[in-house]
Design a protein around this motif. Structure first.
Motif, mmCIF file in Angstrom:
data_model
loop_
_atom_site.group_PDB
_atom_site.id
_atom_site.type_symbol
_atom_site.label_atom_id
_atom_site.label_comp_id
_atom_site.label_asym_id
_atom_site.label_seq_id
_atom_site.Cartn_x
_atom_site.Cartn_y
_atom_site.Cartn_z
ATOM 1 N N TYR A 218 -36.878 -4.146 56.416
ATOM 2 C CA TYR A 218 -35.986 -5.031 55.677
ATOM 3 C C TYR A 218 -36.642 -6.399 55.516
ATOM 4 N N TRP A 219 -36.254 -7.091 54.423
ATOM 5 C CA TRP A 219 -36.829 -8.395 54.113
ATOM 6 C C TRP A 219 -35.750 -9.430 53.894
ATOM 7 N N GLY A 220 -36.056 -10.658 54.265
ATOM 8 C CA GLY A 220 -35.212 -11.778 53.916
ATOM 9 C C GLY A 220 -35.521 -12.243 52.508
ATOM 10 N N GLN A 221 -34.779 -13.259 52.063
ATOM 11 C CA GLN A 221 -34.918 -13.733 50.689
ATOM 12 C C GLN A 221 -36.092 -14.691 50.514
ATOM 13 N N GLY A 222 -36.632 -15.188 51.597
ATOM 14 C CA GLY A 222 -37.777 -16.095 51.543
ATOM 15 C C GLY A 222 -37.345 -17.554 51.620
ATOM 16 N N THR A 223 -38.197 -18.356 52.222
ATOM 17 C CA THR A 223 -37.957 -19.795 52.302
ATOM 18 C C THR A 223 -39.270 -20.517 52.007
ATOM 19 N N GLN A 224 -39.194 -21.545 51.186
ATOM 20 C CA GLN A 224 -40.393 -22.246 50.755
ATOM 21 C C GLN A 224 -40.852 -23.243 51.806
ATOM 22 N N VAL A 225 -42.138 -23.191 52.098
ATOM 23 C CA VAL A 225 -42.782 -24.189 52.951
ATOM 24 C C VAL A 225 -43.876 -24.855 52.125
ATOM 25 N N THR A 226 -43.788 -26.162 51.998
ATOM 26 C CA THR A 226 -44.777 -26.918 51.239
ATOM 27 C C THR A 226 -45.384 -27.983 52.133
ATOM 28 N N VAL A 227 -46.708 -27.969 52.240
ATOM 29 C CA VAL A 227 -47.417 -28.938 53.068
ATOM 30 C C VAL A 227 -48.251 -29.817 52.143
ATOM 31 N N SER A 228 -47.944 -31.102 52.146
ATOM 32 C CA SER A 228 -48.666 -32.027 51.270
ATOM 33 C C SER A 228 -49.848 -32.640 52.017
ATOM 34 N N SER A 229 -50.886 -32.923 51.270
ATOM 35 C CA SER A 229 -52.101 -33.485 51.884
ATOM 36 C C SER A 229 -52.068 -35.002 51.905
ATOM 37 N N GLY B 290 -37.164 -23.948 56.057
ATOM 38 C CA GLY B 290 -38.295 -24.339 55.217
ATOM 39 C C GLY B 290 -38.116 -25.758 54.701
ATOM 40 N N GLY B 291 -39.158 -26.253 54.021
ATOM 41 C CA GLY B 291 -39.075 -27.584 53.455
ATOM 42 C C GLY B 291 -40.426 -28.158 53.144
ATOM 43 N N PRO C 168 -52.296 -27.909 54.227
ATOM 44 C CA PRO C 168 -51.894 -27.597 52.845
ATOM 45 C C PRO C 168 -52.019 -26.104 52.518
ATOM 46 N N GLU C 169 -52.991 -25.439 53.115
ATOM 47 C CA GLU C 169 -53.158 -24.005 52.847
ATOM 48 C C GLU C 169 -52.068 -23.148 53.479
ATOM 49 N N ASP C 170 -51.187 -23.743 54.267
ATOM 50 C CA ASP C 170 -50.031 -23.018 54.792
ATOM 51 C C ASP C 170 -48.886 -22.982 53.781
ATOM 52 N N THR C 171 -49.030 -23.692 52.689
ATOM 53 C CA THR C 171 -47.999 -23.705 51.655
ATOM 54 C C THR C 171 -47.788 -22.312 51.087
ATOM 55 N N ALA C 172 -46.556 -21.856 51.120
ATOM 56 C CA ALA C 172 -46.222 -20.507 50.656
ATOM 57 C C ALA C 172 -44.720 -20.287 50.783
ATOM 58 N N VAL C 173 -44.277 -19.172 50.234
ATOM 59 C CA VAL C 173 -42.925 -18.696 50.539
ATOM 60 C C VAL C 173 -43.040 -17.818 51.776
ATOM 61 N N TYR C 174 -42.247 -18.118 52.773
ATOM 62 C CA TYR C 174 -42.275 -17.377 54.030
ATOM 63 C C TYR C 174 -41.102 -16.398 54.058
ATOM 64 N N TYR C 175 -41.424 -15.142 54.364
ATOM 65 C CA TYR C 175 -40.426 -14.082 54.396
ATOM 66 C C TYR C 175 -40.285 -13.536 55.814
ATOM 67 N N CYS C 176 -39.047 -13.329 56.198
ATOM 68 C CA CYS C 176 -38.744 -12.678 57.464
ATOM 69 C C CYS C 176 -38.698 -11.171 57.236
ATOM 70 N N SER C 177 -39.140 -10.432 58.233
ATOM 71 C CA SER C 177 -39.162 -8.976 58.141
ATOM 72 C C SER C 177 -38.634 -8.366 59.423
ATOM 73 N N LEU C 178 -37.930 -7.256 59.264
ATOM 74 C CA LEU C 178 -37.463 -6.485 60.417
ATOM 75 C C LEU C 178 -37.826 -5.027 60.182
ATOM 76 N N THR C 179 -38.490 -4.433 61.145
ATOM 77 C CA THR C 179 -38.830 -3.017 61.084
ATOM 78 C C THR C 179 -38.172 -2.300 62.242
ATOM 79 N N LEU C 180 -37.367 -1.290 61.909
ATOM 80 C CA LEU C 180 -36.765 -0.446 62.933
ATOM 81 C C LEU C 180 -37.770 0.651 63.245
ATOM 82 N N THR C 181 -38.364 0.562 64.414
ATOM 83 C CA THR C 181 -39.543 1.370 64.730
ATOM 84 C C THR C 181 -39.298 2.864 64.610
#
Length: 117
Positions: free
Chosen positions: A106-117, A9-10, A87-100
């Protein structure tokens, strides 16, 4: 137990690109689905993209044509290549894993993505 560790992220200007990675470790069984969700301030968490262990992928309409999800099963890692960021993509992005078969999620801790205009 399963752990998910995200990176990549960044801050980026509109029109730029970022690549997110998520490495899973622990007891990971197939079939499974790995995905990326995001949550913007004041909004609900939403699915961005997902990919099964059989490489079937799906995307939210808002990111189709701009984002690409992929995975390396040998490394239990999922990637999200994000191009033409808005800019509307700005959010905390979380990874997910589902054992079918176990329906465990399960969830990751999240990573921030910031898009400046």
């Amino acid at each position: 137990q399963v752990q998910l560790v995200e990176s990549g992220g960044g801050l980026v200007q509109a029109g730029g690109s970022l690549r997110l990675s998520c490495a899973a470790s622990g007891s990971i069984f197939r079939p499974n689905t790995m995905g990326w969700y995001r949550q913007a301030p004041g909004k609900q968490r939403e699915l961005v993209a997902a990919i099964t262990s059989g490489a079937i992928s799906s995307y939210a309409d808002s990111v189709k044509g701009r984002f690409t999800i992929s995975r390396d099963n040998a490394k239990n890692t999922v990637y999200l290549q994000m191009n033409s960021l808005k800019p509307e993509d700005t959010a905390v992005y979380y990874c997910s894993l589902t054992l079918t078969l176990r329906n465990d999620n399960y969830w990751g801790q999240g990573t921030q993505v910031t898009v400046s205009s």
